[in-house]
Write an enzyme that holds these catalytic residues in place. Structure first.
Site, PDB file in Angstrom:
ATOM      1  N   ALA A  34       0.825  -1.220   0.000  1.00  8.08           N
ATOM      2  CA  ALA A  34       0.000   0.000   0.000  1.00  8.08           C
ATOM      3  C   ALA A  34       0.856   1.265   0.000  1.00  8.08           C
ATOM      4  CB  ALA A  34      -0.921  -0.003   1.216  1.00  8.08           C
ATOM      5  N   ALA A  44      -4.859   0.520  24.455  1.00  6.56           N
ATOM      6  CA  ALA A  44      -5.582   0.633  25.734  1.00  6.56           C
ATOM      7  C   ALA A  44      -6.166  -0.716  26.113  1.00  6.56           C
ATOM      8  CB  ALA A  44      -6.705   1.662  25.614  1.00  6.56           C
ATOM      9  N   ILE A 137     -13.308 -13.557   6.330  1.00  3.29           N
ATOM     10  CA  ILE A 137     -13.852 -13.545   4.952  1.00  3.29           C
ATOM     11  C   ILE A 137     -14.102 -12.091   4.525  1.00  3.29           C
ATOM     12  CG2 ILE A 137     -15.751 -14.293   3.480  1.00  3.29           C
ATOM     13  CD1 ILE A 137     -16.316 -16.541   5.484  1.00  3.29           C
ATOM     14  N   GLY A 188     -13.799 -24.695  24.520  1.00  3.95           N
ATOM     15  CA  GLY A 188     -13.584 -23.256  24.333  1.00  3.95           C
ATOM     16  C   GLY A 188     -14.128 -22.722  23.013  1.00  3.95           C
ATOM     17  N   LYS A 206     -24.866  -9.593  12.406  1.00  8.49           N
ATOM     18  CA  LYS A 206     -24.070  -9.679  11.174  1.00  8.49           C
ATOM     19  C   LYS A 206     -24.940  -9.558   9.923  1.00  8.49           C
ATOM     20  CE  LYS A 206     -20.596 -12.560  13.471  1.00  8.49           C
ATOM     21  NZ  LYS A 206     -20.239 -13.932  13.850  1.00  8.49           N
ATOM     22  N   GLY A 313     -11.920 -16.071  15.540  1.00  9.89           N
ATOM     23  CA  GLY A 313     -10.596 -16.518  15.977  1.00  9.89           C
ATOM     24  C   GLY A 313      -9.583 -15.403  15.800  1.00  9.89           C
TER      25      GLY A 313
END
Ligand code: NDP
Ligand code: HSE
Length: 447
Positions: A34, A44, A137, A188, A206, A313
């Site tokens: 870029a 923070a 994605i 988990g 979403k 993830g």
């Protein structure tokens, strides 16, 4: 080389992933691709001594998010704290200072997206949110840029990895929902409080974002019908399979033909919902298993497209955040804040049609007494409502005992179907609730 300074709020799963990705090649890739060298100046967190999966040097940390946002050297604010209250303040504070914001926070956008995008426009700063839907994605970029010349006819998304994992395991192992959920929590994969995922709210956030972007008006969460997967019984997964289907939790957006209701009022122009649906096993979405996500998009020019990958993830989500950082850095480099409009409302007449007025096919499971005439009584009620049965399945039973009766139903309006089922439930030979799931044929909106 153009230099850009970042400040980040949140150093947890995603924040740690972004820190790691920037310092293991990300900075130099962004520089070479870029032409912008990014520097992460400050992060923070809530508490200095919180154990973190990715170790962040203490000199970068602060417990004051305002210190990050208000630092005059910080040009881009990356919000990875989560939640909807303080996160809203963080994003608004940055935008009011004219600083572009990158966020992964779908709950924030669902609750306050309209306000945040308006603030971004007012203050000439952009708001980037690739990581908020389907993690790694690049579906936001695809809708916003790749399909800019398409009218989006339909979107079908498996956008919650936890639900897809649970449903895949239920199908593969014949296990019950509670059993698989408990195992997913132990491993988990699922949160200790699974409500947001299994009751469909995460998918609602979403799919609302995708619907808004695709149709150019802000789709409010309260207009999105939501059903989760908590009630799905093992026997429904088995019967669906025998009929040639898998059950998936889908976020669905369908473009509908404009029409008027009998009273002359305009009916909504799109259908937006989250529900478990029977997906034909030969359809590509049926083979999306475990915690993977996939989004199937049909555009009027491009036709059918599919996006597949990890929806959550540390690393997949960080990948999306890095892409947004690159876009925000390019905006600064070129001095054009809306080079890539984050979300531009352009549809004045858009609205969501209530699901009751929408048409689909259905799977119905009744528990009935195995006795002559039962099927005829059920069929008569459906017939009176002008609802057609496309197939019937009943495992061999014993006369006088209860038995499941499975009906596949032709296209019918949702409200007519609900009314017919209410009548059927009242029959003495019908026991317990009537189970109903939609059957998707991926043909788009129907009237
Ligand atoms: P975590 O809980 O792992 O991390 C949150 C981070 O924010 C922590 O570092 C925490 O500090 C910090 N934080 C929280 N509140 C404040 C505050 N008031 N001031 C300063 N720092 C604060 O969350 P995730 O990384 O999992 O999620 C972050 C965002 O990304 C959420 O919006 C989530 O929905 C979204 N997302 C997450 C995905 C995932 O796979 N985890 C996938 C896609 C999106 P401390 O470390 O001290 O606790
Ligand atoms: N909890 C979400 C899922 C991941 O299971 O897909 C974060 O969006």
């Amino acid at each position: 080389m153009h230099q850009v300074t970042l400040g980040m709020i949140g150093g947890g799963t995603v924040g740690g992933g972004v820190y790691k990705a920037l310092h293991t090649g990300g900075v130099s890739l962004l520089a070479s691709r870029a032409g912008v060298r990014v520097r992460l100046k400050r992060i923070a967190v809530k508490a200095f001594d919180e154990p973190r999966k990715v170790e962040i040097p203490e000199k970068l940390l602060t417990t004051s998010w305002r210190e990050v946002v208000e630092d005059p050297e910080v040009q881009i604010v990356v919000e990875l704290a989560g939640g909807t209250t303080v996160a809203r303040e963080m994003a608004l504070a940055a935008l009011r200072l004219g600083k572009p914001v990158v966020t992964a926070n779908k709950a924030l956008l669902s609750a306050h997206g309209e306000e945040l995008f308006a603030a971004a426009r007012e203050h000439g700063a952009n708001l980037y949110y690739e990581a908020s839907v389907a993690g790694g994605i690049p579906i936001i970029k695809a809708l916003r840029e790749g399909f800019i010349g398409n009218r989006i006819e339909s979107i079908y998304g498996i956008v919650n990895g936890t639900c897809n994992y649970i449903l895949s395991r239920m199908e593969a192992e014949g296990a019950d929902f509670e059993e698989v959920l408990a195992e997913a929590q132990r491993l988990g994969y699922a949160e200790a409080d699974p409500t947001l995922d299994v009751d469909g709210w995460d998918s609602q956030h979403k799919i609302g974002i995708l619907a808004s972007l695709a149709h150019g008006f802000w789709v409010r969460p309260e207009h999105i019908h939501v059903e989760g997967i908590r009630g799905i019984a093992q026997q429904d997964i088995r019967f669906a399979r025998q009929l040639g289907y898998s059950i998936k939790l889908l976020g669905v957006v369908k473009r509908l033909r404009p029409k008027r209701r009998p009273d002359g009022s305009p009916a909504g122009t799109i259908q937006v919902a989250v529900y478990p649906a029977l997906v034909p096993r030969q359809h590509v979405l049926a083979s999306v298993s475990d915690s993977f996500n996939a989004v199937f998009v049909r555009g009027n020019v491009v036709g059918e497209t599919l996006f597949y990958g990890r929806g959550a993830g540390q690393d997949p989500t960080a990948s999306a955040v890095l892409a947004d950082i690159a876009d925000a850095a390019l905006d600064l480099k070129h001095g054009v804040p809306d080079r890539v409009p984050a979300f531009r409302p352009h549809e004045q007449n858009g609205s969501v049609r209530p699901l009751g007025e929408c048409v689909s096919r259905y799977y119905v499971r009744l528990t009935v007494t195995d006795r002559p005439g039962v099927l005829a009584r059920v069929a008569a009620i459906l017939g009176e409502a002008r609802i057609g049965i496309s197939s019937v399945m009943q495992p061999e039973g014993h006369e006088g005992r209860t038995v499941p009766l499975i009906l596949m139903i032709h296209d019918a309006p949702n409200s007519a179907m609900q009314e017919a089922l209410d009548r059927i439930r009242k029959l003495k030979v019908v026991h317990g609730p009537a189970v109903m799931y939609r059957v998707e044929d991926f043909e788009g909106g129907k009237d």
